[in-house]
Every structure is written in C-alpha cells, then in structure tokens.
Design a protein around this motif. Structure first.
Motif: not given
Lengths: 675, 675
Positions: A138-148, A208-211, A200-203
């Motif tokens: 999540p820490f390199s996933y933009e939507p998550f950064k946005e959430s934080l 990788k984050i898939v959801g 986040a959903v991770v495969d």
C-alpha cells in the motif's frame, strides 16, 4: 558439478553440523533440526529448476508410519538390541509459478521420495515473508497515499497487515488477501487504531494490489489509553504484589533428553510443527502395580482453530480465521519470557521452522516445561468415626506443564499440556492479547441505534463479537492401538412398582460406537460420559480399561450450517468426532485451508461412516468460546481460561497415587544474611 | 442468686476473657467467639428450666441487618468518626422435650430478644454429640450382637455411623436416622468395609433403637487394599516428587486483621458458620482509575449441598444427603494439614462452633489463606508487526485463595474462594475422600446380570452412582445494592438480502429479568451470558456496570421432579435462580432440612414471582457433578475439580491489571552452605 553432487556434498557438511549441534541421537518424532531444514531447502531447490522464485509454505517432519514408530519404541524400551531408527523424512509444500507442490524428501539418502502437484481448492499457509512484502505494497500505491493524506496521518507510523479472506461461493479464486492498516503512532497497540473503511486486495502470487477500497472516513481512535508497555505507562501502578516464586532446592524433578521428557510416572515426547505448533506424542504412564509403562496418548495436537468474527459488513464479513491452516500456529509461536510467561523453575526448548526461502528460523524459548505447584490437594481424607482417633491423610498436588504461546496477529493463545501423577492429562487454553477492534464514530452507547456487532469498548472503538473454536486431535492408544469409543449415558429409571419408596434413580447405559456416525456428538444435549476404552483388556474386576474425556466450556457454532465460513469449518459442527486412524487425516479443516471450500474436512471424511469399533481410533474434540468483549478486555485482555481433561477411568486397578508422598518441603540454604 | 444475676456475673467474666483472647475489635460479621458461644449457652440454659436435657443444634451470629452493616462500613471506611458497631446478637436453635426452639440472644445486653417454638416439617441439624451416642446403641442391642456373631466379626473393631433418611411421603415423622456399621479391623478405611444388609433405625429424641433389619449376609470386603495411611502402606512408594515450594522472601502479601483480609486490590471478610462453613462477605475491589474501593459481593456461601445416591434398594434408597442442613457443613470442617492441604506460604484461621451442650469446640486451622502462584499468565502480547521491533509484554498471575475442607462422613470437599487482581472471583470445588461403598457378592463384572447401581470397584465392593449439587448464595452488590439480572442471549441472525456475502452472524440480545420467573435458568439450553448489573450506573462508554457468571460443570437433576428427594431438593431444578434480597431467605433447601418436605425451598419462595429489577437481588447458582465411580476412586479418590467464576464485565472502564507488574523474583538469602 551437477545437482546431485552438490546435494551430496552439502549434506555431508550438514550432517557434520548436525552432529556438532546435537549431543543426542534424534528421536524419530523430533522436529526437523536446522541442519535438516537446510538440507530440505537444498534438495528441493536443486530439484526444481525455478528455485529462485520458489517459496516454502510448509516444511515438517514426515513422520514414520505408526507401526514403524511403535516397533522402534518397543525395541528401544525393552533394552535388548534396539532397532535402528526409522529413516528421517521431510514433507514440504512449496510454491512457484502459481502452483503448489508437495515434496517428500529422504534425509538419510538425500533424495526426493515423491512429488505431487496440488490440485483442488485451497492454498497452503501464508508465509511471514510474503505477508511482510504484501503489507508494504500500500505504501507505494497512490490511492492509499491519498487515503492517508485525507486522514492527515503520518505515513511512517502506519503499519499494515494481511488478512485471509475465506471463500464465499466464488468460482475460481486466487491467493488473494486483504491488507488493512493501523496507526502505530504513540502506541505499540496498533490494533487499537485501525484505519477503518480502508482495505487493499493483494494477489500474493503476483504480489500486487488488485483491488482497493476507501469506503468511508471515521476517526482513528486516539492513542491515549491504548498502551500496554509498562515503560510507557504512567503511575500509579498497581495492584502491587510481594515477591513470590516456586522453589526447587534439588533442581527440577523432570529429565529432558532432547525432546523426550520423563517426570514422575510420565514419559512423553514434545514435538513441534510449523503449522500445528506443539505436538505431544507417545505419552505413557508408569503403573506402579503392574510395574511397567502403559500407553495412553499416541499423539495430541491442535489441527485447527476457527475464529469467526460476527460483523457482516464489507471490512469484516470475511474475518473468519483458521489460525492453523492459514497462519501457521507453529510459526506464530512467541518466544516465552522467563518469569512472566513461565515460573522461575521452568526449562525452555527452542523451535525452528523453515522461512519462506527455506532457511531455518529460530524461535528461542518456544516451549517451557515446569513443575506446577499451585497448592492444590491431590487427595485427602479426615476420619473422625474411629473412637479416640482423628486420622488425616493428605497429599499435595504437583504436575508437569508443557506450555507454548502462539500469537496469531492480535491474539495470544496460551496452550498448556499438563500431566498429573494421577493419570490425568489436562489441556489448558488461555486467551489473551488484543481484541479484534473496529473504529467507529460512537463514544457512548446512547448514540447507537443499530447493531454495531460488538461492544463499544472505548471512544470510537468497538470490540467485535467472535468465537474461538479449538479442535484437538487426540489419538489415544489406551494400552494399545485397538480401542473403542463408548458413550455411557446417564438415564433416569422411573420406578413403576412398590419395591422402593423412591420414584426414580439414574443408571448408566453404555453404547459402543460401531461407526463414525455413532460418534458425532454435540455436548450438553444429554448427560453422558465419553470414553475411549480398550475392549480387549479388562481390569481384574472386569471393567473396560479406558480414559474419559471431561469436556471444557461447551460452545456450538451459531453460524448457519450452509454459511460459507461454517462449510469450511464444518469440523466444528460437532464437539466430538471419532475416526479410524489414517495417517493422511491430520488437518481437520483440510490440508489447504486458505480459501478452502470445505471439501477436505472431517465432515466429509466421516461421510464414509467407517467402522471404529476395536480399531485404532482418533478422537477429535472441539472446545469453544463465544466472546462478547467487555471493557476489561481493553487495551489488552486479562487471560480467559478454559480447558478439558483426559482422565483414567478403570485404566488403573486403583488410585495410582495412593502411594505418592507429598513433595518434601524445601530446605533453605544455611544463610548468613538477608538481601 | 437468681438466674439473671448468674447470667450477668458470668457474662462479666466472659467479657473479660473475650478481651484477653482478642487483640482486635470484633467486626460485625465476625463469627461468634468462644466467649460469646459460652455466653449464649449460659443465657439459653438459664432461660429454659429444663436445661439439663437441652441440646444446641445451631448457634450462629445473628447478623445485623444489611443497612446497618452498610452504614457502619461506610462510616468506618470514610475514617471520619466511625459509627459504633451494631450490637452483637446470636441466633440459636435448641431442642428439648422433642421440640425445637429458636432463640435470639443479645450479647451486649445479655438478654433474650425473642424465642419461637418451631412448628412445621423438618428438623434442625444433627449434632455430633447425638450422632456419637446413637452410633453406640447397636452395641448393646441383642439382635445386632447376633448379627455380628453370625458374621464372625470382632465387636471391638466395628464402627457405626448415623445416616439421615429423608422423607418419602410419610405422614407424621420422628427424628429418626439409620445407623449402619463398618468393620474397621486392620484399616482406617471403614467405609470400604460395610456390614451390608444391616441397619438400625434410631429415634434421636428418645435415643433408642426403634427398628432393626438384618436382611442378608454378604461378605464384608477384605481389609487388604483399603488402607490409605502412608504409615500402613508397603513399598514401593511413588511416583516420587522432588522438593518444591512456594517462597515469599518478603513474607505474605496479604494482611489479616482478625477475619478481615486485604490483599492487592481486594478487601473482604471471612466468616464462619456451623452450618454453612465459610462465608465471604463485603468483598470490594480497589479501582485504580476511580481511586476507591467498589463493592462486588455482599455475601457468598454454600447454603446447601445435595448428594443423592442412585441405588433404590432398602439400605440405600434414602441416601440422599443434604450436607449443610442435615450434617452441618461448618461443623464438619477439618483441621487443615500445613504443607499437604495448603502450601508453605499459607496462614491459618481457627473456627469455633457450639457443641451439643453449647460449649465451644475448636477447629484448629479451619481456614487457610495463601497467595497462589501457579505459573499462569495474567495477560500478555507479543507484537511483531512493527518493523524492526519485537515487543513482548507479559505479566504473571498471582491470586489469593481462602480454602476450607469439609469432611462430611466419607467425602471431603475442598472449597476455594480465589480472588484475582483482574477482578475475578473464582470459586473452586474439589471432591476427594472415600466413595459411598456397598458390599456385594461380586468380584467380576462377568458375574453381574442385574443393575448394581454402581461400579464394581474392588472385590465385593460397589461404588454407588451419585450426584453432588453445590448451591451457592451470591448476594452480589455491584457498585451498590440496586442491581438487575440480565440474560445476554447470543442469537443467530439470518441474512436475507445481498448486503453481505455472509448468510449469518450472531449478535447479543439482552433481556432484563423483571420477576423471579424470568430468572429461572437451566444452563446449556441456549448460549447466553448471565450478568448482574447495576442499572443505575454506566461506564463512560455507556455500558451497564456488571459482573458475569461463568458457570462450571453443568449437571441437571436426573431424578423425577415428583420424586421425594427431588421435592426436598427442588432448589436444584434450575441452575440459576434470582430472588430479591430477604434476610430470612438464606437456606435454599429450607431452615429445617432433616426429614423436610420441600415446603421451604427457593422453589416455593419463588412462586410469589417477586420483582427483581433494580432491586437488591441474590443470585443462587447450582453447580453439579454426576459421579460414576471408577476403580481409580478407590480406596481414596484423587481430587476431581470444578469451579465457576464471577468476572467483571464492563465493571471497570478498562483492564484493571493493565498497570500491574509481575511479582519480583525472590531474592535468596546470602548463603554459606547448602543443607
């Protein structure tokens, strides 16, 4: 140098190390040593061409077949020329190219015995390695950064963790997990500060984050009041205790040779498995009257724990953990803290498991073993009926405890195997650690107009309702393998004549279970004693030699039978099952539990309705707790304890501790001054 | 000198003694002291003209009314000018001219407050004095001598005992008991050698044999194998233990002022009653956060134990003991053996009761109090999710135990009240001693073609099936008197829409019991948590402040409801009852239980269906054991343990032991040599 040569050279080196690290011969049930784990890794990595992406999900001892063990044991015990040890084998589940493979390795010949590609539903246990990587995604996933950012949180203080998601009727499934996050700012108690609404959903195979979902913003509960580290708490401390300890001036009363333990009248072996955790084997008890050891328990362990949470909403509905098959109850074992987790007279044993890359990981002080002296009375009587005499005979109780703690995420499970000189084996469970907590807007119950699926336990913090079901595998071998399962029902007899002034009494009507169907039992429905007996042996008085199950707290599943988590956990549908011994029927909820569909549980195996009378049988017992959290469980839970007992019942001709003396009082050293 | 003058002079003397023997002021709930017992005797004997034939069946503290105690307590706690102690009163049940009388005596004014002739069914407790006399009657009774001769027994080795006979629908009943005998030749274990088939009926008021039966001759079981005294047993002894002890270098952590105990966060009072045995009162716990003691338990004790045997034949059908109301659980308390009955760190308290003639009888070491350190974990957590850190915090558990053993004939009951710093009160019961044994002709189960109502446990020896029902009186005062009883039912919710992939979950539906009828509960029928709450106080989060009952082993009566013993023991028809507090409702099976007819039990009181919501209420809880004897229970039983727990549930705002530290390890003295 080809692969075979490399393996051989490596293993010579390993064997050398092995001799250096062990000053005793391995018992056939000893867990794999670090050298053996390394050897497995080397052999497996050399066998598969794609070793660079290969991950180890399970590496454990492939136990010799039961007849082999028993043969070795009896030759070993008889002290005539002992049989050679059965060959050491390992069983591994590895994964590469999105496929799970089973490999059996012979550690003596350094060869692969068999391999198999895993088909069917369900995935192997998650490794800590992949969980660690997934939790960072999540820490390199933009939507998550946005959430934080939206929540104004300091990224460096956010901690994420992986959660298994079960199966809810989907067709093809991947090795997906949810990653949920916490705010560990100013507290070690991250679970108390969930970022609710974000997942986040991770495969895990593609890593990788898939959801991703950021459904809503609720306040992250504040850090204040969440801390449990003494170093971070402010006075006043209390309640205070005076110093207290258990003292043994002559040293411990038990002997430990590697993983084999002898104490008082008991002998047993303490094994370890990355998935099951502690395994107690070959428990036998010395019969003073018969002057020999007699077999009681061939093997006992916890094949599965089912922990369903009761919040059906988006972020929680899938929270129905299988702590053994999904997370590995063994690899989750914590290093025990001397003096706090175990008393001062405890001895410790380390454990080793294979990490994701196959290299051994050490859990220091994974087990503790200690003599327990709780001040209890083993037996007593005062006799005043004999004129001019008062007779009192009393014996104080001492037992031997083998303890582990497995910390699966937030929860800490204290598992005790307690051996008593009177022949009882008490199995204790303690629940402590941190609750599964959900953030919400509420600060007072007055504000609540809907079901919040839990208890409002602190400001903005809900302790979600949940259950803990512990299933025990109990391969009792009462004086031998051929055993039967007996239900001794207590039945009211209505007196219909004038032979007695009584109108009723109860008596015992025993039924021997013929097939598996006869032995599916929901406790509490009628009064009965449940016994495993040896139908081929009787006491001098003619009673069947047996052991009785004294159940612990009774809980039945409250989910519907056709609900997905319950289909997967169908082994909890009954408190008791009995099956014929079958080496392959070990994991009560299935070999591959992550995302399983319930097609490999005892509920399915038992449909064959096999014969279980006068056979080598296994008793599967489930003890459960429904947990409605209370404010006392926050920020860390006082231990809630339960347990059950296996008690000799016409196993001995008479009280086996009649001639036991109380332990001697401790002689204090001759002292010149007090500290 | 008239009677009044004599009383006054005597009591001045008594008061003087009283001061000499006590170095502390009496607490209003302290049991009657020896001087007070003597004073009661003198006052009562002087009041009744027929004192020479008068027997004392019960003498106990007539407790001040609850409001008085609470008023005194609060003035005493606040340390402003303490209120004077409420006046000391005694309540006595005496018997003369075949009539029972109740007398209340004021010990300050040395006067009789009230007297009452007892009408109605049921008799007071048997005294040891009359049992001793009655047990001797057979020896001068010709038919009995004949019976002994016929069996070739040595009269000097025969021991007899009294057994209550209940009520089986007879019209007018007398104070009859059966006297049965045993052969104590070459053994202390007389119960193992019954003279089966022989029984005398003794009228205790006339103190003569009024019936006699020698129905049949079966062999008296042999003495061999019955002995339990170490001094009489032959080697080999074992299993053997190394020395072990609990050590407290700084001395005990509790303080004891007379019968008042303070330890860690708990304060409570340990009382004693000739009938009830131990009485725990005024238990309150210090709340670190609120910085004050908070009330939990006003009073807890065992008002009755019901032990029905399940053999309907002539010599056994009536064997349905009420160990409190018939035999006196308090007067049956045994002197505890240091080191064997209690650990080395135990302190002891004596108890005194009035014998048949009213004089005080001392039970030395009747109570022991000790800190229990069993190696358990109070709470713990290991946190591995925070990068580069492994956090482990663990606290070891210490608790305080108050123990007694009551030996009612053959059985020894170990009763523990355990106080835990986390707010739990655990009530433990241990069953040990000697089984109720019947002689028979059988030596092997092969010979048995009929129901023998028990287990063939040794040659010619049958351990009769029986139950133990322990009823506890629990006057919880959760943060004050006005409390309610809440059933929190765990109910499955079936999901009927597509809002969640789950098909079901469970939630909590709470019901507050309005009247007594709402609170009659048979445990095990549905999953629920049972709470006593203070509906007038809430936590900061708005939860009801409460304590929860965590039940122990569940057993329901198996006798028919209309069978006579069950009518008398109708208090066991439900595991839980709740009544409004009523000083006179104390003995759950009736005030006069010997030969009672069930007209004074809680089952009758509760028919009024009184309101219990937001009232001072009492919780009555019955824990039961069905006992199918096994050979291990012979010749003396290894302790079978059970217990239940009262657990704070939203009583505290948070974990009350969060800021408790583990006890310090013990510092051993500086030593020059080892013994």
């Amino acid at each position: 140098m080809d692969a075979t040569t490399k393996v051989t050279l490596f293993s010579i080196l390993m064997l050398f190390w092995s001799h250096a690290e062990c000053n005793h011969l391995l018992h056939p049930l000893d867990p794999l040593t670090p050298s053996e784990l390394n050897l497995v890794r080397t052999i497996v990595q050399n066998f598969y061409p794609t070793s660079q992406n290969l991950t180890f999900h399970y590496v454990g001892l492939d136990e010799p077949n039961k007849p082999e063990i028993l043969k070795w044991l009896s030759s070993n015990n008889s002290k005539i020329k002992p049989k050679p040890r059965p060959p050491r084998r390992a069983f591994a589940v590895v994964r590469f190219q999105k496929q799970s493979h089973e490999i059996t390795v012979d550690l003596s010949t350094h060869s692969i015995v068999s391999t198999k590609d895993c088909e069917g539903n369900g995935n192997p246990m998650l490794t800590f390695g992949e969980q660690a990587v997934a939790s960072q995604l999540p820490f390199s996933y933009e939507p998550f950064k946005e959430s934080l950012k939206k929540r104004g949180l300091n990224t460096s203080q956010v901690v994420c963790a992986c959660f298994t998601i079960g199966w809810f009727g989907e067709g093809k499934t991947k090795r997906n997990v949810k990653v949920k996050c916490y705010y560990a700012n100013d507290t070690a108690n991250l679970y108390a500060r969930p970022l609710e609404g974000v997942a986040a959903v991770v495969d895990l195979d593609d890593m990788k984050i898939v959801g991703y979902n950021d459904r809503y913003v609720v306040p992250v509960p504040k850090a204040e009041g969440t801390e449990y580290r003494a170093s971070k708490l402010k006075p006043p401390f209390g309640p205070k205790h005076k110093g207290i300890a258990v003292t043994q001036d002559g040293g411990p009363g038990f002997t430990k040779d590697g993983h084999s333990v002898s104490w008082a009248n008991w002998n047993f072996h303490v094994g370890f498995d990355i998935r099951a955790g502690p395994i107690i084997s070959l428990a036998s008890i010395y019969d003073l009257q018969k002057q020999r050891h007699r077999r009681v328990l061939y093997k006992g362990f916890i094949p599965e724990l089912f922990v369903p949470y009761q919040d059906p909403t988006e972020e929680w509905y899938y929270t129905t953990y299988f702590d053994s098959g999904e997370y590995g109850f063994g690899q989750s074992m914590s290093s025990l803290q001397p003096l706090n987790d175990c008393p001062p007279n405890a001895a410790f044993i380390d454990a080793y498991y294979a990490g994701s890359d196959g290299t051994p990981v050490k859990i220091a002080n994974a087990f503790c073993i200690f003599e327990k002296y709780a001040g209890d009375i083993m037996w007593r009587h005062t006799e005043i009926s004999i004129p001019n005499e008062v007779i009192t005979e009393a014996r104080s109780d001492v037992s031997l405890v083998v303890r582990i703690v497995s910390t699966v995420g937030n929860y800490d499970y204290v598992i005790d195997w307690e051996f008593k000189p009177n022949g009882c084996i008490k199995i204790g469970v303690g629940l402590t650690g941190i609750l599964g907590l959900k953030a919400g807007t509420y600060t007072n119950t007055d504000q609540i107009k809907e079901d919040i699926y839990g208890t409002l336990i602190a400001d903005n913090t809900i302790g979600i309702y949940h259950d803990h079901f512990f299933t025990y595998y109990l391969d009792l071998d009462i004086d031998g393998e051929a055993n039967s399962f007996v239900k001794s029902n207590l039945e009211t007899v209505r007196v219909k004549d004038d032979t007695t002034p009584r109108k009723s009494y109860w008596t015992v009507v025993s039924e021997t279970a013929k097939t598996e169907a006869d032995a599916k039992i929901n406790l509490g429905s009628k009064p009965s004693e449940l016994l495993v007996v040896n139908p081929n042996k009787k006491t001098k008085q003619g009673n069947k030699i047996g052991y009785r199950l004294l159940p612990g707290p009774v809980a039945h599943p409250l989910l519907l039978n056709d609900d997905y988590p319950q289909i997967r956990a169908a082994f909890t549908n009954y408190n008791v099952w009995v099956t014929p011994y079958n080496k392959s029927e070990k994991w009560v909820g299935g070999s591959y539990v992550d995302r399983s569909r319930g097609d490999d549980t005892i509920a399915i195996w038992s449909l064959r309705d096999r014969e279980i009378e006068n056979k080598d049988i296994v008793l599967w017992y489930t003890m459960g707790f429904h947990h409605v959290p209370s404010q006392e469980d926050y920020p860390i839970m006082p231990t809630l304890s339960g347990g059950f007992e296996l008690r000799p019942t016409n196993f001995f001709e008479r009280n086996p501790v009649l001639k036991t003396k109380s332990p001697k009082p401790v002689h204090f050293p001759n002292c010149t001054s007090q500290h």
